[in-house]
Enzyme design. Sequence first.
Site, mmCIF file in Angstrom:
data_model
loop_
_atom_site.group_PDB
_atom_site.id
_atom_site.type_symbol
_atom_site.label_atom_id
_atom_site.label_comp_id
_atom_site.label_asym_id
_atom_site.label_seq_id
_atom_site.Cartn_x
_atom_site.Cartn_y
_atom_site.Cartn_z
ATOM 1 N N LYS A 190 36.393 13.641 14.187
ATOM 2 C CA LYS A 190 35.498 14.470 14.750
ATOM 3 C C LYS A 190 36.013 15.937 14.752
ATOM 4 O O LYS A 190 35.321 16.849 13.998
ATOM 5 C CB LYS A 190 35.248 14.103 16.132
ATOM 6 C CG LYS A 190 34.573 12.753 16.336
ATOM 7 C CD LYS A 190 33.964 12.340 17.658
ATOM 8 C CE LYS A 190 35.167 12.242 18.643
ATOM 9 N NZ LYS A 190 36.244 11.106 18.455
ATOM 10 N N ARG A 217 29.258 11.163 25.749
ATOM 11 C CA ARG A 217 30.067 9.931 25.664
ATOM 12 C C ARG A 217 29.528 8.597 26.356
ATOM 13 O O ARG A 217 30.122 7.568 26.438
ATOM 14 C CB ARG A 217 31.418 10.174 26.044
ATOM 15 C CG ARG A 217 32.452 10.131 24.899
ATOM 16 C CD ARG A 217 33.930 10.160 25.641
ATOM 17 N NE ARG A 217 35.021 10.262 24.915
ATOM 18 C CZ ARG A 217 35.505 11.305 24.167
ATOM 19 N NH1 ARG A 217 34.957 12.345 24.256
ATOM 20 N NH2 ARG A 217 36.498 11.187 23.310
ATOM 21 N N ARG A 244 49.128 11.981 15.450
ATOM 22 C CA ARG A 244 48.222 12.942 15.371
ATOM 23 C C ARG A 244 48.921 14.133 16.137
ATOM 24 O O ARG A 244 49.819 13.697 16.931
ATOM 25 C CB ARG A 244 46.904 12.907 16.302
ATOM 26 C CG ARG A 244 46.419 14.239 16.600
ATOM 27 C CD ARG A 244 44.724 14.170 17.232
ATOM 28 N NE ARG A 244 44.750 13.154 18.022
ATOM 29 C CZ ARG A 244 43.471 12.770 18.219
ATOM 30 N NH1 ARG A 244 42.196 13.332 17.676
ATOM 31 N NH2 ARG A 244 43.297 11.823 18.974
ATOM 32 N N ARG A 250 49.506 14.689 22.140
ATOM 33 C CA ARG A 250 48.778 14.585 22.992
ATOM 34 C C ARG A 250 49.301 13.469 24.140
ATOM 35 O O ARG A 250 49.703 12.297 23.477
ATOM 36 C CB ARG A 250 47.200 14.291 22.825
ATOM 37 C CG ARG A 250 46.540 15.477 22.598
ATOM 38 C CD ARG A 250 45.469 15.386 21.847
ATOM 39 N NE ARG A 250 44.402 14.242 22.594
ATOM 40 C CZ ARG A 250 43.195 13.836 22.112
ATOM 41 N NH1 ARG A 250 42.698 14.500 21.151
ATOM 42 N NH2 ARG A 250 42.504 12.929 22.696
ATOM 43 N N ARG A 308 41.109 3.721 25.155
ATOM 44 C CA ARG A 308 40.248 4.694 24.814
ATOM 45 C C ARG A 308 39.043 3.808 23.516
ATOM 46 O O ARG A 308 37.947 4.161 23.638
ATOM 47 C CB ARG A 308 40.728 5.975 24.092
ATOM 48 C CG ARG A 308 41.212 6.816 25.069
ATOM 49 C CD ARG A 308 42.321 7.896 24.571
ATOM 50 N NE ARG A 308 41.826 8.689 23.592
ATOM 51 C CZ ARG A 308 42.560 9.232 22.640
ATOM 52 N NH1 ARG A 308 43.901 8.997 22.718
ATOM 53 N NH2 ARG A 308 42.079 10.065 21.759
HETATM 54 P P1 ADP Z 1 39.315 12.056 20.851
HETATM 55 O O1 ADP Z 1 39.064 13.271 20.097
HETATM 56 O O2 ADP Z 1 40.475 11.343 20.241
HETATM 57 O O3 ADP Z 1 38.013 11.161 20.708
HETATM 58 P P2 ADP Z 1 38.727 13.877 22.982
HETATM 59 O O4 ADP Z 1 39.596 14.989 22.608
HETATM 60 O O5 ADP Z 1 37.198 13.885 22.607
HETATM 61 O O6 ADP Z 1 39.458 12.638 21.909
HETATM 62 O O7 ADP Z 1 38.858 13.187 24.610
HETATM 63 C C1 ADP Z 1 39.947 13.148 25.091
HETATM 64 C C2 ADP Z 1 39.795 12.638 26.428
HETATM 65 O O8 ADP Z 1 39.030 13.434 27.257
HETATM 66 C C3 ADP Z 1 39.030 11.376 26.533
HETATM 67 O O9 ADP Z 1 39.607 10.139 26.500
HETATM 68 C C4 ADP Z 1 38.346 11.542 27.869
HETATM 69 O O10 ADP Z 1 39.393 11.188 29.099
HETATM 70 C C5 ADP Z 1 38.113 13.111 28.248
HETATM 71 N N1 ADP Z 1 36.747 13.198 27.635
HETATM 72 C C6 ADP Z 1 36.202 14.031 26.701
HETATM 73 N N2 ADP Z 1 35.026 14.328 26.564
HETATM 74 C C7 ADP Z 1 34.468 13.492 27.540
HETATM 75 C C8 ADP Z 1 33.259 13.181 27.901
HETATM 76 N N3 ADP Z 1 32.040 13.693 27.378
HETATM 77 N N4 ADP Z 1 32.976 12.379 29.172
HETATM 78 C C9 ADP Z 1 34.269 11.819 29.605
HETATM 79 N N5 ADP Z 1 35.535 12.156 29.437
HETATM 80 C C10 ADP Z 1 35.526 12.767 28.390
HETATM 81 P P1 ADP Z 2 38.940 12.749 16.636
HETATM 82 O O1 ADP Z 2 38.589 14.285 16.932
HETATM 83 O O2 ADP Z 2 37.866 12.141 16.360
HETATM 84 O O3 ADP Z 2 39.806 12.128 17.736
HETATM 85 P P2 ADP Z 2 40.853 14.049 14.732
HETATM 86 O O4 ADP Z 2 40.059 14.946 13.852
HETATM 87 O O5 ADP Z 2 41.938 14.815 15.752
HETATM 88 O O6 ADP Z 2 39.984 13.020 15.530
HETATM 89 O O7 ADP Z 2 41.879 13.105 13.665
HETATM 90 C C1 ADP Z 2 42.552 12.255 14.185
HETATM 91 C C2 ADP Z 2 43.887 12.048 13.242
HETATM 92 O O8 ADP Z 2 43.590 11.502 11.887
HETATM 93 C C3 ADP Z 2 44.541 13.437 13.083
HETATM 94 O O9 ADP Z 2 45.677 13.294 13.037
HETATM 95 C C4 ADP Z 2 43.735 13.909 11.731
HETATM 96 O O10 ADP Z 2 44.808 14.667 10.943
HETATM 97 C C5 ADP Z 2 43.907 12.484 10.949
HETATM 98 N N1 ADP Z 2 42.558 12.190 10.003
HETATM 99 C C6 ADP Z 2 41.503 13.010 10.100
HETATM 100 N N2 ADP Z 2 40.582 12.680 9.227
HETATM 101 C C7 ADP Z 2 41.304 11.627 8.329
HETATM 102 C C8 ADP Z 2 40.992 10.862 7.028
HETATM 103 N N3 ADP Z 2 39.919 11.119 6.700
HETATM 104 N N4 ADP Z 2 41.812 10.313 6.781
HETATM 105 C C9 ADP Z 2 43.258 10.194 7.322
HETATM 106 N N5 ADP Z 2 43.503 10.919 8.555
HETATM 107 C C10 ADP Z 2 42.765 11.493 9.090
#
Ligand code: ADP
Ligand code: ADP
Length: 209
Positions: free
Chosen positions: A13, A88, A127, A155, A166
């Site tokens: 994302k 979420r 990541r 992270r 998660r």
């Molecule tokens: P990822 O990109 O790996 O999905 P995020 O950066 O979006 O992770 O979120 C990291 C953490 O922040 C989540 O596991 C949760 O603890 C918290 N968080 C983020 N957005 C929300 C939301 N909309 N509602 C509840 N918790 C959230």
């Molecule tokens: P999210 O915000 O959904 O948690 P991220 O954009 O942070 O996801 O991506 C999670 C990890 O996967 C990062 O280390 C990123 O560089 C890697 N990544 C993102 N897109 C791809 C892809 N299409 N193929 C392989 N790795 C990816």
Amino acid sequence: MRMILVGPPGAGKGTQAARLVELFNIPHISSGDMFRAEVKAGTELGKELDRHMKSGGLVPDEVTIPIVLKRITSPDCANGFMLDGFPRTRPQAEALDHAMTKAGVALDAVVLIEVPDQLLEERAVLRRSDPETGKIYHLKYNPPPADIAARLVHRADDTVEAVTKRKDKYHAETAPIIPFYMEKGILKRVDGVGDPDAITERIKAVLSD
Ligand code: ADP
Ligand code: ADP
């Protein structure tokens, strides 16, 4: 353009949002990034957020909803926004819907980035992010340049244990928002496996349908 990116943890994302906001010239609003900034600032709220996030749990709706709704009503969102990581939960989706109806605006699209569970752990655990530029790297799929390696951040919730939790939270609490947006006719599914450039093209294609 008012849109949402939905997908499991590590789906890509943040990676896709960074590319798309340049294209559409709208702010990228990541609830996770907002919460991590608060944790870093060391406020009382940050301490509370940290407790929920570190373990891989969700931040409660009553904390999350007002923070994000306030953000999307700021002036830079007047012409649109890209929400990443919000809503979420079903109550978050309903709160957003209510706030947007009240403001007389509507969502254009909800893009669901689909990635099978077995790929997510590796994506999240390897990541790394650059605190200076905000760029997201991956030790295997998008390796960072050697000269910035020392300053990269891993992270606290990108551990095997927290990622497992998660993923479970995603299926239990976030996946139920998908039918909500399907019923509204604005859900767009995109295959999130493959080269990030190809995925950006897939997203652009579904948005112009
Ligand atoms: P990822 O990109 O790996 O999905 P995020 O950066 O979006 O992770 O979120 C990291 C953490 O922040 C989540 O596991 C949760 O603890 C918290 N968080 C983020 N957005 C929300 C939301 N909309 N509602 C509840 N918790 C959230
Ligand atoms: P999210 O915000 O959904 O948690 P991220 O954009 O942070 O996801 O991506 C999670 C990890 O996967 C990062 O280390 C990123 O560089 C890697 N990544 C993102 N897109 C791809 C892809 N299409 N193929 C392989 N790795 C990816």
